[in-house]
Design an enzyme around this catalytic site. Structure first.
Site, mmCIF file in Angstrom:
data_model
loop_
_atom_site.group_PDB
_atom_site.id
_atom_site.type_symbol
_atom_site.label_atom_id
_atom_site.label_comp_id
_atom_site.label_asym_id
_atom_site.label_seq_id
_atom_site.Cartn_x
_atom_site.Cartn_y
_atom_site.Cartn_z
ATOM 1 N N LYS B 76 -52.411 -73.481 26.874
ATOM 2 C CA LYS B 76 -51.815 -72.438 27.512
ATOM 3 C C LYS B 76 -50.385 -72.881 27.795
ATOM 4 C CE LYS B 76 -52.138 -69.771 31.879
ATOM 5 N NZ LYS B 76 -52.821 -69.639 32.998
ATOM 6 N N SER B 151 -54.354 -64.955 34.164
ATOM 7 C CA SER B 151 -52.882 -65.250 33.583
ATOM 8 C C SER B 151 -53.186 -65.957 32.189
ATOM 9 C CB SER B 151 -52.097 -66.007 34.414
ATOM 10 O OG SER B 151 -52.597 -67.491 34.545
ATOM 11 N N SER B 175 -57.785 -67.066 36.627
ATOM 12 C CA SER B 175 -56.977 -66.938 35.659
ATOM 13 C C SER B 175 -57.767 -67.395 34.091
ATOM 14 C CB SER B 175 -55.918 -67.416 35.731
ATOM 15 O OG SER B 175 -54.930 -66.816 36.508
#
Lengths: 483, 483, 95
Positions: B76, B151, B175
């Protein structure tokens, strides 16, 4: 109207740890810009703080030294504001739960002694520095200092004169340097004072509106800044004005304070507990282990100097205020076995030379053993006090022990009465007119006239004749001529 | 080959059926060919990947391969990667090549993993749809008109589209779990403090936690074995010993006590999702688990508490983005204020600004008690609800999200309705508990997830239960059409 | 709790965010609706409840005071927007 001044101090003390409060970067002073600012100090995205054990220990030492309650669960909070020398956009500090609670220190001035209460002391991180040399109209930011551990010591508004304020600051300085938690170098910013100053009509209980004088870095400036600000406030009020609560800057060159308008915009620091740091929990065992390591504090040492060495309160106060000086003094006493003589020399000749060369006693070219050895030679009449000063000068510039210098320079005092008598006889023989005057004088005036002969003898012996012996012999021989 | 699980690929590497270089090239080719449909990567790092693959193959040839050696991974884009852009999905860090590696990244490197690139995300991890990314929304491989969740949406989409066998994610309010559910993959948010936050760009420090995202629980265990563990750079990192998360995967779950909160199976929940979750519960019962209804009465309160605490911490965490030391800086700032306000205006997107402003407001002096402090008190009550539940059950189970993936743009102008999508996931972050999302079916062709919530540091049990579930179901093996 | 335009301006100032005049109403509306959502908290009685700042209620670990970070100025400043002579440059700071 008669006014009373009310003063409270906030003193920032840089702790002499090896590394920053929250990172492993060095805190050494004077490095090239930003060479001691690591990823954490620069607040790079993703970096996190880890608390320095030594900073905690030093803060607790201070707390114990001022008889304060130690916070068993201290909490770091974030004080949020934007400034280029503050990389994270917040300062990590303590607010509700500081490491050091209420305490006090006692101070003495010519007006007597006073207990100054300390509201609390908290740990926080220092900011970087903005340099304003002209970089094409820009400022340069050096973050080497960012993250240096500080304790901020907040006093109650207990001081009433600028002298008390500076005396309080000196006492705090003496404590932190004695504890060894701060190098005490005010010129390098190791200790900085903010003075909160207000005035009120004498007898009134309520405080007046205060102003804050920021970042004063010498004891002398504390006094001058406060005196200047008090005069300004009195003039202002007596002219019908009112004091505005604000931050002011003291300008030592102009000896005036002026408003720092740029910092006055209404801020809201939005304090909240720092989520990257957990509460700092200490137990009694930890605190007691620190207490056991505390050195003798300035107050206790001063008392001991008075009782053990029979020093005056003043001398004991001066000698105990700065730990390296007190240590030096005691080493000289040990080497010379004469506490009074040692005090005179440490506060006199040594201090004079240190001041003149802007040298800290820790870097003194003459060490305590050397000075002690010199004082021994005064005591055993090998040399006179005046010769000792010459030996000291030589020691200062060239090094060497007292005995080596005395030997090499042939400064040994002449105590052989035969030799001295010979010189005296010559002087008397060569000073017929002075001898006549001496004889003509009233007996009670004659004592003063011996000075001339004394000078001649000393001149002839290069100052090495024992002054006591010379005086006795001169008097005997001259008085014999008068009979 | 691309549909194989991480565990299967590990076996193929070990047996020599495939080399890391072949494997890596195959994934790089897939990304190059297909990611324009999903926009799941912000940055790909083919040179680094091939170099790491080569090194992995050499290590294997030298007999120095570990379990993870040569396995591809995507990070990420909030994990700092040295020399590679770490954007956080923001214009603010579009030009930011991190000078250091996050601890998680360093651990994967040390384990011999191959980094394929950095995945798309909501800007600074603030969002539940991936639409707040500066690089455009990532798309759900099951329906590219729909969001992948957020996210960690890019990580979820990339795993779902089989562009990588595994990806790291971070979870502040859901997330990892929410995008895992919406993309039909498996993801686990470990206990707060289990995985180091050092180098993971902070959104809300007391809630953020990194974790694995992959096809199955077994794969997540493999990743967590690399990621978990104490880090001296992170003060909030747990010093508890790390278990071998693969060791208990095959344990029987007979006798396991599962609690299903009635508040989770409420009217807010899509009835079709409720059905899938009930079906999942039946499977676990067949495996010997017992199920009872429990209550987490303050579930609803997790939304307001979270939407105070997270923005408050974020408002402070994001103050460091000021255009001084790294990241975006506006052109020709006319003064300091202009530098700050314009840099931050240009660098941050709308949702980030909204949350910074909410957080700023919540921390202001007059509102602190009503908002921040209140939220932290509610946080404790939420934690107490969980602790009480864990006195009766071993594991809590419910839906991960109230709805399947929504359409891109559907909730753009309504932040509050977007926030409601997090209702089942937020409370775990507030309490710091571990949770995971496991695929449990589809609703109108869109995957939905079942959430397993464990007690503190009970990751091994969560993974065990999920693995047992995945031995008797194949939802986790299903892929979007055409993959 | 709902906000007015001046609240939004003040918050934006504290957060150092420039916002365009025409966007203020939208911000005002968004922020007000978020605050309405969070105001639901006020319905819960939290008298005497200790706030939970960290989920694990842990204690701070202490770091040994040894230098571990050496000069990395060149690498760290390689990502800086403006530097000169090792300093970060910013518009003139007025003391």
């Amino acid at each position: 109207m008669e006014w009373e001044t009310v003063i409270g101090l906030e003193i920032h003390v840089q702790l002499s740890t090896q590394t920053k409060i929250f990172s492993g970067a060095s805190t050494a002073f004077g490095a090239e810009p930003n060479t001691q600012a690591c990823a954490v100090d620069l607040a790079l995205p993703g970096t996190l703080p880890v608390f320095n054990e030594n900073a905690q220990r030093m803060a607790i030492m201070f707390g114990l030294a001022i008889n304060a309650e130690i916070g068993k669960r201290a909490v770091f909070e974030r004080k949020n504001y934007f400034y280029p020398d503050l990389p994270k956009g917040y300062q990590t500090t303590q607010l509700e739960k500081p490491v050091v609670g209420e305490g006090y220190v006692d101070i003495t001035t010519d007006d007597g002694s006073r207990r100054v209460r300390i509201h609390h002391a908290h740990l926080e991180e220092d900011a970087g520095k903005s340099l304003h040399e002209d970089f094409h109209g820009m400022s340069g930011i050096d973050l080497n200092r960012a993250g240096t551990p500080l304790i901020e010591i907040v006093s109650e508004p207990d001081m009433r004169t600028s002298k008390e304020a500076s005396e309080y600051a000196r006492k705090v300085h003496a404590i932190v340097t004695t504890l060894g938690i701060c190098d005490g170098n005010m010129a390098e910013g190791s200790m900085r004072c903010d003075c909160n100053v207000s005035i009120r009509p004498k007898g009134q209980e309520e405080y007046g509106t205060r102003t804050e004088l920021k970042n004063i870095n010498s004891f002398r400036f504390i006094e001058r800044a406060i005196d200047t600000e008090v005069a300004r406030q009195i003039d202002l009020i007596e002219d019908g004005g009112t004091v505005v609560q604000e931050t002011r800057l003291y300008d030592p060159d102009r000896n005036e304070t002026r408003s720092m308008r740029s910092k006055e915009d209404a801020n809201d620091y939005r304090y909240f507990p720092c989520p990257d740091l957990l509460p700092v929990v200490v137990d009694d065992e930890y605190v007691e282990a620190i207490r056991a390591t505390l050195p003798e504090l300035p107050d206790a040492r001063r008392e001991r100097f008075i009782s053990e060495y029979s020093l005056s309160e003043y001398d004991a106060g001066v000698l105990s205020a700065y730990r390296p000086q007190a240590d030096y003094y005691e080493a000289v006493v040990a080497a010379s076995k004469d506490a009074k003589l040692a005090a005179n020399w440490v506060m006199g000749e040594l201090a004079k030379n240190l001041n003149a060369n802007d040298t800290d006693i820790k870097e003194s070219p003459v060490n305590a053993e050397q000075l002690g050895g010199l004082l021994q030679r005064i005591k055993d009449n090998t040399i006179s006090g005046n010769i000792a000063k010459k030996v000291f000068e030589h020691m200062w510039s060239e090094g060497g022990t007292a005995d080596e210098i005395i030997e090499a320079k042939g400064l040994k005092q002449v105590t052989d009465t035969g030799a001295i008598e010979k010189v005296i006889d010559e002087v008397i023989a060569n000073s017929t007119s002075q001898v006549e005057q001496y004889k003509a004088a009233e007996p009670d005036k004659r004592g003063k006239m011996i000075g001339f002969f004394m000078g001649q003898v000393m001149k002839a012996t290069g100052g090495k004749a024992n002054p006591g012996a010379v005086t006795g012999l001169l008097k005997k021989k001259l008085d014999a001529l008068c009979d | 080959m691309h549909t194989k699980s991480l565990t299967e690929l590990a076996a193929d590497l070990a047996s020599g059926a495939v080399s890391s270089t072949e494997l890596t090239q195959a994934y790089l080719d897939r990304i190059a060919a297909l990611d324009s449909q999903y926009n799941s990567f912000i940055t790909t790092t083919p040179e680094i990947a091939l170099a790491q693959a080569k090194a992995a193959d050499e290590a294997r040839a030298a007999g120095q391969a570990g379990t993870y050696t040569g396995l591809p991974i995507a990070h990420k884009d909030l994990f700092c990667t040295e020399g590679v852009r770490t954007s956080c999905g923001s214009k603010m860090l579009d030009n930011f090549e991190s000078p250091y590696d996050a601890t998680v990244v360093a651990k994967f490197k040390a384990a011999g993993a191959v980094m394929l690139g950095k995945t798309n995300m909501d800007e600074f991890a603030m969002g539940s749809s991936n639409e707040s990314s500066f690089y455009g929304a990532s798309r759900n491989p099951w329906d590219t008109n729909r969001v992948p969740g957020g996210s960690s949406g890019g990580s979820a989409a990339a795993v779902a589209a089989r562009l990588t066998p595994a990806a790291t994610g971070s979870d502040t309010g859901g997330s990892i779990r929410q995008p895992a559910a919406l993309c039909g993959i498996t993801g686990i948010k470990p206990t707060y403090g289990r995985v180091s936050r050092y180098g993971m760009v902070a959104y809300a420090s007391s809630l953020d936690q990194g974790g694995p995202m992959a096809q199955s629980a077994e794969d997540c265990a493999l990743m967590l074995n690399v990621m978990a563990g104490f880090d001296k750079m992170d003060s909030t990192s747990s010093q508890r010993d790390v278990e071998d998360y693969s060791a208990k995967l095959n344990d029987s779950i007979s006798g396991l006590r599962i609690g299903v909160p009635k508040e989770y199976m409420s009217d807010d929940l899509d009835p079709l999702i409720a059905e899938r979750v009930q079906a999942g519960i039946k499977e676990l019962e067949k495996l010997g688990a017992t199920v009872k209804e429990i209550s987490l009465p303050r579930t609803r309160m997790s939304i307001p508490a979270y939407y105070i605490i997270a923005p408050a911490e974020a408002s402070s965490n994001l103050s460091r983005f000021d255009g001084v030391r790294y990241g975006h800086r506006c052109e020709n700032p006319k003064d300091l204020m202009d530098l700050y306000t314009r840099t931050r205006k240009e660098g941050f997107g709308a949702e980030v600004k909204r949350r910074i402003m909410v957080g700023t407001y919540a921390l202001c002096a007059g509102y602190y008690d009503a908002y921040y402090n209140k939220a932290q008190q509610i946080r404790r009550l939420i934690q107490q609800d969980f602790l009480a539940a864990f006195n009766e059950v071993d594991l809590i189970l419910g839906p991960t999200t109230p709805h399947p993936a929504f359409k891109i743009g559907e909730k753009n102008n309504d932040p509050v309705s977007m926030y409601m999508e997090d209702i089942f996931t937020l409370s775990l972050n507030l309490a710091g508990l571990p949770g995971m999302s496991v695929p449990c079916g589809t609703v109108e062709g869109l995957p939905v997830g079942m959430q397993l919530i464990g007690n503190y540091f009970d990751e091994a049990r969560l993974l065990n239960v999920a693995h047992q579930f995945q031995q008797v179901t194949d939802w986790h093996k299903q892929t979007p059409a055409g993959i | 709790m709902s906000l007015d335009q001046s609240d939004v301006e003040r918050i934006a100032y504290l957060a150092r965010l420039a916002i365009d005049e025409q966007d203020i109403p939208q911000y005002t509306e968004n922020l007000s609706s978020i605050l309405q959502l969070v105001d639901e908290m006020q319905a819960i009685d939290t008298t005497g409840v200790e706030p939970l700042a960290h989920p694990l209620d842990g204690e701070q670990r202490l770091r040994v005071d040894e230098v571990s970070e050496m000069n990395q100025r060149e690498q760290l400043q390689s990502v800086a927007p403006a530097t000169e002579e090792g300093l970060f440059l910013v518009p003139k700071v007025i003391e």
